[in-house]
Design a protein around this motif. Sequence first.
Motif, PDB file in Angstrom:
ATOM      1  N   ALA A  11       0.802  -1.219   0.000  1.00 14.35           N
ATOM      2  CA  ALA A  11       0.000   0.000   0.000  1.00 14.35           C
ATOM      3  C   ALA A  11       0.838   1.274   0.000  1.00 14.35           C
ATOM      4  O   ALA A  11       0.417   2.301  -0.535  1.00 14.35           O
ATOM      5  CB  ALA A  11      -0.926  -0.003   1.213  1.00 14.35           C
ATOM      6  N   MET A  12       2.034   1.232   0.607  1.00 13.70           N
ATOM      7  CA  MET A  12       2.860   2.439   0.701  1.00 13.70           C
ATOM      8  C   MET A  12       4.060   2.394  -0.237  1.00 13.70           C
ATOM      9  O   MET A  12       4.991   3.183  -0.089  1.00 13.70           O
ATOM     10  CB  MET A  12       3.360   2.626   2.134  1.00 13.70           C
ATOM     11  N   GLY A  13       4.048   1.498  -1.210  1.00 13.76           N
ATOM     12  CA  GLY A  13       5.140   1.419  -2.161  1.00 13.76           C
ATOM     13  C   GLY A  13       5.211   2.638  -3.057  1.00 13.76           C
ATOM     14  O   GLY A  13       4.245   3.411  -3.162  1.00 13.76           O
ATOM     15  N   PRO A  14       6.329   2.859  -3.722  1.00 10.10           N
ATOM     16  CA  PRO A  14       6.481   4.044  -4.574  1.00 10.10           C
ATOM     17  C   PRO A  14       5.512   4.102  -5.737  1.00 10.10           C
ATOM     18  O   PRO A  14       5.275   5.178  -6.291  1.00 10.10           O
ATOM     19  CB  PRO A  14       7.934   3.941  -5.068  1.00 10.10           C
ATOM     20  N   SER A  15       4.919   2.973  -6.122  1.00 10.76           N
ATOM     21  CA  SER A  15       3.937   2.997  -7.208  1.00 10.76           C
ATOM     22  C   SER A  15       2.746   3.871  -6.844  1.00 10.76           C
ATOM     23  O   SER A  15       2.229   4.622  -7.683  1.00 10.76           O
ATOM     24  CB  SER A  15       3.452   1.581  -7.520  1.00 10.76           C
ATOM     25  N   ILE A  16       2.289   3.784  -5.599  1.00 10.86           N
ATOM     26  CA  ILE A  16       1.126   4.555  -5.164  1.00 10.86           C
ATOM     27  C   ILE A  16       1.492   6.027  -5.004  1.00 10.86           C
ATOM     28  O   ILE A  16       0.765   6.917  -5.458  1.00 10.86           O
ATOM     29  CB  ILE A  16       0.571   3.990  -3.848  1.00 10.86           C
ATOM     30  N   GLY A  17       2.619   6.304  -4.367  1.00  4.84           N
ATOM     31  CA  GLY A  17       3.024   7.690  -4.179  1.00  4.84           C
ATOM     32  C   GLY A  17       3.276   8.414  -5.488  1.00  4.84           C
ATOM     33  O   GLY A  17       2.844   9.560  -5.679  1.00  4.84           O
ATOM     34  N   SER A  18       3.970   7.747  -6.419  1.00  5.71           N
ATOM     35  CA  SER A  18       4.238   8.389  -7.713  1.00  5.71           C
ATOM     36  C   SER A  18       2.952   8.562  -8.499  1.00  5.71           C
ATOM     37  O   SER A  18       2.800   9.536  -9.256  1.00  5.71           O
ATOM     38  CB  SER A  18       5.253   7.566  -8.516  1.00  5.71           C
ATOM     39  N   ALA A  19       1.982   7.649  -8.341  1.00  5.94           N
ATOM     40  CA  ALA A  19       0.690   7.810  -9.009  1.00  5.94           C
ATOM     41  C   ALA A  19      -0.037   9.040  -8.473  1.00  5.94           C
ATOM     42  O   ALA A  19      -0.672   9.785  -9.234  1.00  5.94           O
ATOM     43  CB  ALA A  19      -0.167   6.555  -8.812  1.00  5.94           C
ATOM     44  N   ALA A  20       0.054   9.263  -7.156  1.00  2.29           N
ATOM     45  CA  ALA A  20      -0.578  10.444  -6.566  1.00  2.29           C
ATOM     46  C   ALA A  20       0.038  11.727  -7.117  1.00  2.29           C
ATOM     47  O   ALA A  20      -0.677  12.687  -7.426  1.00  2.29           O
ATOM     48  CB  ALA A  20      -0.444  10.395  -5.046  1.00  2.29           C
ATOM     49  N   ILE A  21       1.353  11.756  -7.280  1.00  3.82           N
ATOM     50  CA  ILE A  21       2.030  12.939  -7.816  1.00  3.82           C
ATOM     51  C   ILE A  21       1.685  13.141  -9.283  1.00  3.82           C
ATOM     52  O   ILE A  21       1.421  14.262  -9.735  1.00  3.82           O
ATOM     53  CB  ILE A  21       3.559  12.806  -7.650  1.00  3.82           C
ATOM     54  N   ALA A  22       1.682  12.045 -10.055  1.00  2.00           N
ATOM     55  CA  ALA A  22       1.460  12.142 -11.510  1.00  2.00           C
ATOM     56  C   ALA A  22       0.083  12.701 -11.840  1.00  2.00           C
ATOM     57  O   ALA A  22      -0.110  13.275 -12.916  1.00  2.00           O
ATOM     58  CB  ALA A  22       1.636  10.768 -12.151  1.00  2.00           C
ATOM     59  N   GLN A  23      -0.894  12.534 -10.952  1.00  2.00           N
ATOM     60  CA  GLN A  23      -2.229  13.076 -11.208  1.00  2.00           C
ATOM     61  C   GLN A  23      -2.235  14.602 -11.255  1.00  2.00           C
ATOM     62  O   GLN A  23      -3.069  15.195 -11.930  1.00  2.00           O
ATOM     63  CB  GLN A  23      -3.208  12.614 -10.124  1.00  2.00           C
ATOM     64  N   TRP A  24      -1.316  15.227 -10.550  1.00  2.00           N
ATOM     65  CA  TRP A  24      -1.371  16.677 -10.362  1.00  2.00           C
ATOM     66  C   TRP A  24      -0.409  17.467 -11.247  1.00  2.00           C
ATOM     67  O   TRP A  24      -0.445  18.693 -11.249  1.00  2.00           O
ATOM     68  CB  TRP A  24      -1.072  17.004  -8.894  1.00  2.00           C
ATOM     69  N   PHE A  25       0.455  16.760 -11.999  1.00  2.00           N
ATOM     70  CA  PHE A  25       1.449  17.464 -12.798  1.00  2.00           C
ATOM     71  C   PHE A  25       1.565  16.842 -14.183  1.00  2.00           C
ATOM     72  O   PHE A  25       1.453  15.628 -14.334  1.00  2.00           O
ATOM     73  CB  PHE A  25       2.828  17.438 -12.117  1.00  2.00           C
ATOM     74  N   LYS A  26       1.808  17.689 -15.184  1.00  2.00           N
ATOM     75  CA  LYS A  26       2.065  17.224 -16.547  1.00  2.00           C
ATOM     76  C   LYS A  26       3.302  17.927 -17.109  1.00  2.00           C
ATOM     77  O   LYS A  26       4.282  17.291 -17.468  1.00  2.00           O
ATOM     78  CB  LYS A  26       0.861  17.465 -17.446  1.00  2.00           C
ATOM     79  N   LEU A  27       3.279  19.266 -17.178  1.00  2.00           N
ATOM     80  CA  LEU A  27       4.404  20.006 -17.741  1.00  2.00           C
ATOM     81  C   LEU A  27       5.656  19.868 -16.885  1.00  2.00           C
ATOM     82  O   LEU A  27       6.771  19.825 -17.401  1.00  2.00           O
ATOM     83  CB  LEU A  27       4.036  21.496 -17.881  1.00  2.00           C
ATOM     84  N   ARG A  28       5.493  19.811 -15.580  1.00  2.00           N
ATOM     85  CA  ARG A  28       6.618  19.684 -14.653  1.00  2.00           C
ATOM     86  C   ARG A  28       6.539  18.357 -13.889  1.00  2.00           C
ATOM     87  O   ARG A  28       6.923  18.275 -12.737  1.00  2.00           O
ATOM     88  CB  ARG A  28       6.638  20.869 -13.686  1.00  2.00           C
TER      89      ARG A  28
END
Length: 416
Positions: free
Chosen positions: A105-122
């Motif tokens: 549940a706390m692996g980097p796949s979940i955290g990076s998915a949370a970040i990727a939702q909020w950014f595209k250009l940067r």
Amino acid sequence: AGAWVMYMLNQAAFTWGFTIFVNPLADEFGWSRTSITIAWALSLTWGLLLGPWFGRFFDRHGAKPVMAIGGLLGGLGWVLLPTVESYWTFLACMVLLVGAGINGAMGPSIGSAAIAQWFKLRRSLALGLYFTGSGGAGLVLIPLMGALTESHGWRASATALGLTAFLLTAIVSPFMRHRPEQHGLKPDGDAAPGPAIAKPRLWDFAARLPLPRHRPGLERDFTLAQALRHWPFWLFTVAIFLRYFGMGITQVHQVPHMLSQGVGTPIATAVLSVSLIVNIPSRIAVGWLGDIYDKRWLLNLLAIAGGLALLALAWAGPERVGLVWVYAVLWGVGLAMLPLQAAWMADSYGRKHYGSINALSNSFALFGRVVGALGAAVAYDLFAGYTAIMLLGAAGFGVGALLLMALPAPNPMPGR
């Protein structure tokens, strides 16, 4: 910020912090390094098997419930670990609780998915900042764990780690948000570049290097089934698997290797912390560069650093103890690859199903850590040393780089 804190906990509570407990466990219980590493490997494997399920759960419900589950299960596992008196109860805590919570549940796949939702250009820069959580672990949590283990024993350190997991989860998880569209926003705040001319900056020369440029395209949302039929997905996954093979060797065995080579415990722990601290500016810089240059070329430059780092660690010995510091610096730079990996996946397959696609790729690729860690344990028990397996890990970085060179630029969706 919340995802960063939970990633820091993930890195301290398993990925890089577990190596501190290997020798104390072996000394107290008489377990072989292979037995201890099997527990580590099964914990990671169980988390990787659950990863795709947590990824699909994230796509539907967001990061808040996933991280809450992870922190509670992982914290419970570490709090219960000091009560074990047999290998089988140790295995149950490490696999069923720490594996599901910290690695699933706390692996980097979940955290990076949370970040990727909020950014595209940067996106690459944002992921670079997120992945500096490993440096936070090396700067704060892991030195405290090492000092507590030295002064009060491994049981006190494990208990403190579990309580820290409970505390951080209670503080962070309520504030996690899913997609910006659910809050009337868009990725990057829907900010268009302004007409003003930016003032020259000292580091602008880095944006003019003779490397192929990153060419952002239209957002394309693959389904999981479409990604699985896309051959670059598998080529990329195999290349990252080979890199994680080398990482698995060090994540469990770097401190035992240094101790066997005549390096004292304080220095060995400091080397681990230095590599993770060097990783902080490295991941920020690489994340920034990943929004400018072709990520495949940057990944290959980092592979060179990672391979050279493993060579330095393999050849460190009683008369070459200084090589551990070369390893610390180069390894800190080489580990900066993670934001590029996550950003390439989002650039290629979109945001809508990113959680499940990235989690599945990571579940396959991260199994390289299991193979590397177990291979190193077997090598030590058979040959009383780690040198050969570390050289093999360095070769894995090289082969992975060649595979990444064969990747095409992000393609349109199949059938279009």
